[in-house]
Enzyme design. Structure first.
Site, PDB file in Angstrom:
ATOM      1  N   ASN A  16       0.756  -1.077  -0.082  1.00 17.90           N
ATOM      2  CA  ASN A  16      -0.302  -0.008  -0.012  1.00 17.90           C
ATOM      3  C   ASN A  16       1.018   1.414  -0.004  1.00 17.90           C
ATOM      4  OD1 ASN A  16      -3.181  -0.609   0.078  1.00 17.90           O
ATOM      5  ND2 ASN A  16      -2.205  -1.916   1.387  1.00 17.90           N
ATOM      6  N   HIS A 111      -8.009  -1.104   6.133  1.00 21.41           N
ATOM      7  CA  HIS A 111      -8.146  -2.096   6.228  1.00 21.41           C
ATOM      8  C   HIS A 111      -9.285  -2.990   5.356  1.00 21.41           C
ATOM      9  CE1 HIS A 111      -9.379  -5.487   9.264  1.00 21.41           C
ATOM     10  NE2 HIS A 111     -10.577  -5.057   9.558  1.00 21.41           N
ATOM     11  N   GLU A 176      -7.066  -2.600  -2.913  1.00 28.42           N
ATOM     12  CA  GLU A 176      -6.861  -1.267  -1.970  1.00 28.42           C
ATOM     13  C   GLU A 176      -5.676   0.043  -2.219  1.00 28.42           C
ATOM     14  OE1 GLU A 176      -4.975  -3.466   1.650  1.00 28.42           O
ATOM     15  OE2 GLU A 176      -6.347  -4.873   2.013  1.00 28.42           O
TER      16      GLU A 176
HETATM   17  C1  GRF Z   1      -3.036  -4.699   3.940  1.00 24.86           C
HETATM   18  O1  GRF Z   1      -3.898  -5.452   3.463  1.00 24.86           O
HETATM   19  C2  GRF Z   1      -4.049  -3.905   4.671  1.00 24.86           C
HETATM   20  O2  GRF Z   1      -5.192  -3.353   4.513  1.00 24.86           O
HETATM   21  C3  GRF Z   1      -3.793  -4.502   6.417  1.00 24.86           C
HETATM   22  O3  GRF Z   1      -1.882  -4.926   5.960  1.00 24.86           O
HETATM   23  C4  GRF Z   1      -2.134  -5.154   5.141  1.00 24.86           C
HETATM   24  C5  GRF Z   1      -0.606  -4.117   4.155  1.00 24.86           C
HETATM   25  O4  GRF Z   1       0.368  -4.554   3.436  1.00 24.86           O
HETATM   26  N1  GRF Z   1      -3.752  -2.751   6.774  1.00 24.86           N
HETATM   27  P1  GRF Z   1       1.073  -3.869   3.154  1.00 24.86           P
HETATM   28  O5  GRF Z   1       2.068  -4.133   3.952  1.00 24.86           O
HETATM   29  O6  GRF Z   1       0.744  -2.621   2.384  1.00 24.86           O
HETATM   30  O7  GRF Z   1       1.513  -4.782   1.694  1.00 24.86           O
END
Ligand code: GRF
Length: 207
Positions: A16, A111, A176
């Site tokens: 993300n 989330h 996301e």
């Molecule tokens: C994601 O699924 C986010 O929604 C959750 O933790 C995960 C983080 O993934 N809070 P990344 O580190 O961004 O790949």
């Protein structure tokens, strides 16, 4: 145009964070990442951030006597980098009410469920086990209660008959990566207004 300074807080993979960093490479994007902060020295996201030329910082929670001391160091780092918005992106420490109140309406989280369904951890498996037909992801403001703040954006992902935790998580993650940059853009444009539990998005034409 001055860009909104965003700090991204991670604990691991950082995909993300990467989607936010990628969005910020567009000259017209109204935000820039001022620092990527990890509480884990070995978080894979740190190298990814560095490859974008983004400053990184490690504030290792295990090096502090208690949560208050850890959070004090986090706040100092965020202030040093001039953070105006904080994006939690897979940051695996629960922040205290004191920390949250230090940055009122300035902390976002992503989330991997349609909140308020399935707060907490392992939520893709929980959605499958519960038998819901749709899950998804949520960007929300952070309040002291975990996964409970006003909702900025959501995206829906259908659950397939043969989904596993991993296959569902991958399809949710792809969403996301779309809604987090979109949400940061709206905040940076000053179009996000919190009205109790609700978030109202103005059209940018001064309404
Ligand atoms: C994601 O699924 C986010 O929604 C959750 O933790 C995960 C983080 O993934 N809070 P990344 O580190 O961004 O790949």
């Amino acid at each position: 145009m001055s860009k909104l300074k965003v700090a991204v807080m991670i604990s691991g993979r950082g995909s993300n964070m990467e989607s936010l960093a990628q969005a910020c490479t567009a000259p017209e994007f109204p935000a820039e990442i001022c620092v990527v902060l990890s509480n884990k020295p070995d978080a894979a996201g740190l190298e990814k951030a560095a490859s974008f030329g983004i400053p990184t910082a490690v504030v290792d929670h295990t090096a502090f006597a208690d949560k208050a001391a850890f959070e004090h160091a986090v706040v100092e780092t965020l202030e040093q980098h001039g953070a105006e918005l904080i994006c939690l992106a897979g940051f695996m420490r629960v922040l205290s009410a004191r920390f949250v109140q230090r940055f009122p309406h300035q902390i976002l989280n992503i989330h991997p469920s349609l909140l308020p369904s399935f707060p907490g951890l392992h939520v893709q498996q929980k959605a499958i086990d519960h038998g819901v037909r749709f899950s998804g992801c949520t960007v929300h403001f952070v309040v002291p209660e975990v996964d409970a703040g006003p909702i900025v954006a959501q995206a829906v992902v259908p659950i397939e008959e043969d989904d596993t935790e991993d296959s569902l998580a991958a399809r949710i993650l792809a969403k996301e990566h779309l809604i987090y940059p979109e949400s940061v853009k709206l905040v940076a444009e000053g179009r996000v207004h919190i009205d109790g539990r609700r978030v109202r998005i103005s059209n940018g034409a001064g309404d």
